[in-house]
Motif scaffolding. Sequence first.
Motif, PDB file in Angstrom:
ATOM      1  N   CYS A  26       0.039   3.309   3.616  1.00 22.59           N
ATOM      2  CA  CYS A  26       0.380   2.834   4.966  1.00 22.59           C
ATOM      3  C   CYS A  26       1.443   1.748   4.943  1.00 22.59           C
ATOM      4  O   CYS A  26       1.958   1.355   5.991  1.00 22.59           O
ATOM      5  N   CYS A  40       0.850  -1.186   0.000  1.00 22.03           N
ATOM      6  CA  CYS A  40       0.000   0.000   0.000  1.00 22.03           C
ATOM      7  C   CYS A  40       0.889   1.240   0.000  1.00 22.03           C
ATOM      8  O   CYS A  40       1.793   1.362   0.821  1.00 22.03           O
ATOM      9  N   CYS A  97      -4.362  -0.197   0.048  1.00 19.34           N
ATOM     10  CA  CYS A  97      -5.138  -1.269   0.661  1.00 19.34           C
ATOM     11  C   CYS A  97      -6.581  -0.773   0.823  1.00 19.34           C
ATOM     12  O   CYS A  97      -6.852   0.417   0.644  1.00 19.34           O
ATOM     13  N   CYS A 139      -7.102   2.161   3.340  1.00 22.55           N
ATOM     14  CA  CYS A 139      -6.605   3.458   2.891  1.00 22.55           C
ATOM     15  C   CYS A 139      -7.462   4.008   1.754  1.00 22.55           C
ATOM     16  O   CYS A 139      -7.709   5.208   1.676  1.00 22.55           O
TER      17      CYS A 139
END
Length: 121
Positions: free
Chosen positions: A93, A90, A111, A114
């Motif tokens: 994050c 991701c 992801c 997010c």
Amino acid sequence: MSDTIDTEMRIRLEDELSRLTAAVAEIDASERESLSEASGENSYRDHMADQGSATFERELDLSLEQNERDELAEVRVALDRLNAGTYRTCSRCGAEIPVARLRAVPTAKLCVQCKEIEESR
Ligand SMILES: [Zn+2]
């Protein structure tokens, strides 16, 4: 296992890349055509449709075109991420993006969590 998904997604992304490259090239070609049409006396489009629907079609063309260009850019980013080995990470994050999500959205950079955060902003 993880190499397998990279290979699978690379094949899908490269397919998309060549499809979109061809589509964008076609759009570019038809743009040049309509430019020369517009400068000519006799417009094919005006014979085929009244002014209102011709304008509508033009707007539809433009939004389709923008979609294809956006998709092409996303596919390129995804392939860059594959090459860099960050495809499944991701970009927000750093968590691993689930394989199921990548299969559903091969150009995903985030992801699910997010993505939801980005969309709710
Ligand atoms: Zn994330």
